[in-house]
Write an enzyme that holds these catalytic residues in place. Structure first.
Site: not given
Ligand code: GLN
Ligand code: ZN
Length: 760
Positions: A16, A697
């Site tokens: 990553r 959200h």
């Protein structure tokens, strides 16, 4: 000799690295030059892997700091006005502003890349828009590869797919983004000329849009577009993937391009349509290694297929079905995985090797040359076919014995509604939440310590119980009607169940990009699925013991678990979904037996499972809805089944919602201002429904007034006795400081509704 290539390689790095570099850059910890250096290192590593494996070309342009569609938007200078771009070259700041938003401009929209879990940034197109080459990234990276001694094959999203993936903005509705094609082609032509001047032999133009139901004008545009492009370009390979393009075989045959790529993993049947009447010089790139899954390729079968092609044409290329970016990077890093299971798996790096082996196998006497590899592959296939780890006779028997009745409630919704009302005694417009409450730093910390063994199981259990108790007290004092335990003990709604089910495995490093710097680590469903022990009962009963109000049991549905995992390729998805459904069914029954009166089975991934072509929808809907009903139907009439889906594009599939026959469904709708309810004009939803009134959200706290307005709107389309009052989705990403006042307003709005709208 067959050319071996890949359509793309994961850009994130085996460990990553890209995420770390990006996030440090965003925090201001490293400079743009540092970030670019990290990018360069990754590109070089990936090219070296490809070259060392024996590929003839390395893929260039598959590297991106955020998203390959956004890269194309930047390349074409298709920057929406709100980012204040005034020509020249798109810098990193503008690039990331488009991806993530800035202080002055919200981010561009994001949506799923075909039927994958990768999200791209949706291009915005306006009438009269002009394009201009505005980045040199692709040319620079090609130059970089050449300098390092690699043979680059640059890849770009094809012009028609690029336009197809975008959205029209503004205008009076008469404008179609397809009208922008000529201007866009100039940009492509310019870049292709530059690549040719560099000495690049092949470019890959990805046109996966060919695998969806493209309208006729779009299909018609291919011929002229590619005629225009091919003139001064290197050899063009048009890459299709994710489905069959057999219907377009005549079109693809006529395109003046040097080659076509087919996904022969998803759609092996399409080969036939391409084998005959292929112009002799035309390259046929065969995608025979699965770019969407993690199983080792059956090399013998793949080689046979390739040889069949070889018998018809000399111009065979060997490739993966699609870019390898949808698979994790390297299985060698998985030191904790069971050795037998590991021997069945191939991640991106291993797939490169498979491609090279197959290329060698196609050479004269090739079969001899790769005899050891073929034998090893046979052993792997046999071991999977026979392993007791995979095959569980009890599960098979259960599957076989399923009857039609197992997939439906024993009475009608009307009858169930009567007994449920009797039992639950809820007010009109009942209030509830979707399941999760804020995952606070304390919760995350406790879980991390528990996983590392620094926190004893009993101490972890107690910590979670305290969180549950806190969530219950909050909900009681807010006056919510149906409570949830808050899901503090869950890291992820699929992983949590996968970890407790037989037939699932988890990797330590099996990350794939979801969007930007967000990666996911999908579980691997390798064998028959069953549930050795109850999974949620102790948490739900503990939570219920704290209150007299009904506590919802909270489960993830079979389709969502399937959709967000790497699945078996040795049986149909439908069979795996049914097995998961049976395991969830067991849990549902245990919850009911433990006195839980309402059970919610979340299916947020139900819609994204829809196949790319409409013709394939009915079959999917049939087995997916059946899986949900198998999971949910084993209960008494008096037990109320809820489901939840967090999106609002239901117009296409409203009937499906009714097919699930959940007593209550909660869905997202606040952001679109209840737009989804338009569908109810045409279709009367029969059961109870909670269209979300609180956009979770955003950190913004909605007022009672605005939620009331949404409810009133909903009441225009639905009957008052159908309506529930709830947020759009779970609250785990929010903070309590936001959640408490928002829910207080929501409860007030529901009370106001009760005063205003009489219920029959
Ligand atoms: N019950 C889950 C939650 O509230 C649902 C999540 C989802 O829909 N994605 O978090
Ligand atoms: Zn949701």
């Amino acid at each position: 000799m067959a050319i071996v290539h890949t359509l793309g390689f994961p850009r994130i790095g085996a460990k990553r690295e890209l995420k770390k570099a990006l996030e440090s850059f965003w925090k201001g910890d490293i400079s743009a030059a540092d970030l670019e250096q990290a990018g360069q290192r990754l590109r070089e590593q990936h090219w070296r892997l490809q070259a060392d494996a024996g590929l003839d070309y390395v893929s260039v342009g598959d590297f991106s700091y955020y998203d390959q569609v956004l890269d194309m938007t930047a390349l074409a200078g298709a920057i929406p006005a709100r980012y204040g771009f005034c020509g020249g070259s798109v810098d990193l700041q503008t690039y990331f502003a488009m991806a993530r938003g800035s202080a002055s401009a919200p981010a561009m929209e994001m949506t799923k890349w075909f039927d994958t879990n990768y999200h791209y940034i949706v291009p915005e197109f306006e009438a009269g828009m002009t394009f201009r080459v505005s980045t040199s990234k692709l040319v620079e990276e090609s130059r970089e590869a050449l300098r390092l001694g690699f043979a680059p094959k640059p890849v770009l999203i094809g012009p028609l797919t690029f336009l197809w993936l975008g959205k029209e903005r503004g205008g009076d509705g008469s404008f179609s983004r397809l009208q922008l094609l000529p201007g866009l082609l100039d940009v492509y032509a310019h870049v292709l000329r530059e690549l040719k001047a560099l000495g690049v032999a092949w470019v890959q133009l990805d046109e996966p849009a060919l695998a969806v139901d493209l309208p006729a004008p779009w299909l018609a545009a291919f011929k002229s577009a590619y005629t225009a492009l091919s003139k001064e370009a290197p050899n063009v390979l048009v890459a299709t993937y994710f489905g069959s393009v057999a219907d377009h075989a005549p079109l693809l045959r006529e395109l003046p391009v040097a080659g076509v790529h087919l996904d022969l993993v998803r759609a092996p049947g399409q080969l036939e349509a391409f084998l005959t009447k292929l112009p002799p010089e035309r390259v046929l790139s065969c995608g025979v290694v699965d770019g969407r899954n993690i199983w080792r390729t059956d090399l013998r079968r793949a080689l046979e297929l390739l040889q069949q092609v070889r018998a018809q044409t000399d111009n065979v290329w060997v490739g993966p079905s699609c870019s390898l970016m949808h698979t994790p990077v390297d299985i060698d890093l998985e030191s904790k995985l069971d050795v037998e299971l590991k021997s069945w798996l191939a991640f991106a790096k291993q797939k490169l090797r498979e491609l090279a082996i197959l290329g060698r196998g196609l050479e004269h006497d090739g079969r001899e040359a790769i005899i050891d590899d073929l034998q090893l592959s046979d052993t792997v296939q046999r071991s999977r076919e026979q392993s007791t780890r995979i095959h569980d006779a009890a599960v098979q028997t259960r599957l076989r014995d399923l009857r039609a009745d197992d997939a439906r409630r024993s009475t009608t919704f009307a009858a169930r509604q009567r007994v449920q009302r009797e039992r639950l005694r809820l007010p009109a417009f009942p209030t509830t939440t979707i399941g999760s409450f804020p995952q606070t730093p304390a919760i995350r910390d406790a879980r991390a310590k528990f996983k590392k063994g620094e926190l004893a199981p009993s101490a972890y259990e107690q910590a979670m119980q305290r969180e549950i108790e806190h969530a219950v007290r909050e909900q009681e004092s807010l006056g919510l009607d149906v409570l949830v335990h808050g899901e503090a003990e869950r890291n992820d709604m699929v992983e949590y169940f996968g970890e407790q089910l037989a037939g699932f495995a988890f990797t330590s490093n099996g990350w794939v990009q979801s969007y930007g710097s967000r990666y996911v680590k999908p579980p691997i469903i390798f064998g028959d699925v069953s549930r050795p022990a109850a999974m949620t009962v102790r948490w739900s009963t503990f939570a219920q013991s704290l209150t007299r109000k009904p506590m919802k049991g909270m489960l993830t549905g079979p389709v969502t678990i399937l959709q967000w995992s790497f699945v078996r390729d040795d049986q149909p998805r439908a069979a795996t979904a049914t097995q998961i459904a049976l395991a969830i069914r067991d849990e549902v029954q245990d919850l009911e037996r433990a006195g839980i009166r309402i059970i919610q089975i979340d299916e947020p991934a139900f819609r994204e499972g829809l196949p790319l072509k409409r013709a394939d929808w009915p079959a999917y809907i049939d087995w997916a809805a059946r899986a949900f009903r198998i999971a949910s139907s084993a209960v008494d009439d008096a037990t109320q089944v809820h489901t939840h889906m967090c999106y609002s594009e239901f117009n296409d599939i409203f009937e499906v919602l009714a097919l699930l026959d959940a007593d209550v469904i909660t869905i997202e709708s606040s952001r679109s201002g209840m737009e989804l309810l338009d569908a109810f004009k045409k279709f009367r939803y029969p059961n109870e429904i909670g269209p979300g009134v609180y956009d979770i959200h955003s950190p913004r706290i909605p007022t009672e007034h605005e939620m009331l307005a949404l409810l009133e709107k909903a009441a225009d389309y639905l009957t008052a006795d159908q309506l529930w009052v709830n947020p759009d989705c779970g609250l785990k990403t929010r903070r309590w400081e936001e959640v408490t006042p928002a829910l207080r307003n929501m409860v007030d709005a529901a009370r106001r509704m009760r005063d205003r709208v009489p219920v029959a």
